[in-house]
Enzyme design. Sequence first.
Site, short mmCIF file in Angstrom:
data_model
loop_
_atom_site.label_atom_id
_atom_site.label_comp_id
_atom_site.label_asym_id
_atom_site.label_seq_id
_atom_site.Cartn_x
_atom_site.Cartn_y
_atom_site.Cartn_z
CG ASP A 66 -0.30 -0.46 2.50
OD1 ASP A 66 0.95 -0.44 2.58
OD2 ASP A 66 -1.02 -0.82 3.44
CG HIS A 136 -5.96 -2.26 9.07
ND1 HIS A 136 -5.99 -0.92 9.39
CD2 HIS A 136 -4.67 -2.63 9.28
CE1 HIS A 136 -4.81 -0.52 9.75
NE2 HIS A 136 -3.97 -1.53 9.70
CD GLU A 141 -8.68 0.88 8.02
OE1 GLU A 141 -8.76 -0.02 8.89
OE2 GLU A 141 -7.85 1.81 8.10
P1 PGA Z 1 2.13 -1.55 12.61
O1 PGA Z 1 0.91 -1.54 11.63
O2 PGA Z 1 3.09 -2.57 12.10
O3 PGA Z 1 2.72 -0.16 12.53
O4 PGA Z 1 1.61 -1.89 13.97
C1 PGA Z 1 0.38 -2.77 11.25
C2 PGA Z 1 -0.76 -2.53 10.30
O5 PGA Z 1 -1.45 -1.51 10.43
O6 PGA Z 1 -0.97 -3.39 9.43
#
Ligand code: PGA
Length: 240
Positions: A66, A136, A141
């Site tokens: 993404d 997510h 989401e």
């Molecule tokens: P993070 O995010 O590794 O910064 O905890 C994970 C995600 O949102 O997929």
Amino acid sequence: MFNVIKVKDYEEASDKAFEVMKDFIKPGKVLGLATGSTPIGLYQRMVKDHEENGTSYKEIKTFNLDEYVGLPISHPESYYAFMHRNLFDHIDIPEENTHVPSGLGEDLEAQAAAYDAMIAKDPVDIQLLGIGSDGHIAFNEPGTAFDSPTHVTDLAESTIKDNCRFFDNDISKVPTQAVTQGIGTIMKAKNILLIATGANKAQAVKDMINGPVDEACPASILQKHDNVTIIVDEAAASLL
Ligand code: PGA
């Protein structure tokens, strides 16, 4: 179903993830990569292994999950910049072998479709995933269709709050939209490696593993994938 590996903490999770990933760092392989705090320890181990053992990425391709909409690639919090800072600049992968969706352009949906077409030509051998505190995967989401292709999406309030730490803790600086591989795209990867660490992931981990397969928890769809390894530390596994 899931191969769940429980480890003590973030460092052990990163060690374990590297062990799994190492089998795929071979000529011709296609790696699906992720951003965020979770994969940084794994990327450090990949860099160290490249430096110390000469493991080469010259014939490896990568596709990231993404990118924020509207951030130029020169912005330090763009996922393009993140990938270069944490991995690509420290290994021997040719730039043209790396792919991060673009969050800039006239027709983001057309670019998203083109991104899926590229992945279809070079199917991902192993997709690395984190998980959001809201369940997510990538920026899919809660409520995202399980068959979604790569698309433009609004970020959930909880995600904007979670990611605020990367933007001077100023919520107004966090982009509100992203281009994300869809759940349908992610599910086409041959193998999935999901890492979850920290207490704020415990509920999402529980819903992913024990909950119903429901769009309210996007990661729950992984119950339907044949080859998923989940690495969880004690804090993230505390509700299992
Ligand atoms: P993070 O995010 O590794 O910064 O905890 C994970 C995600 O949102 O997929």
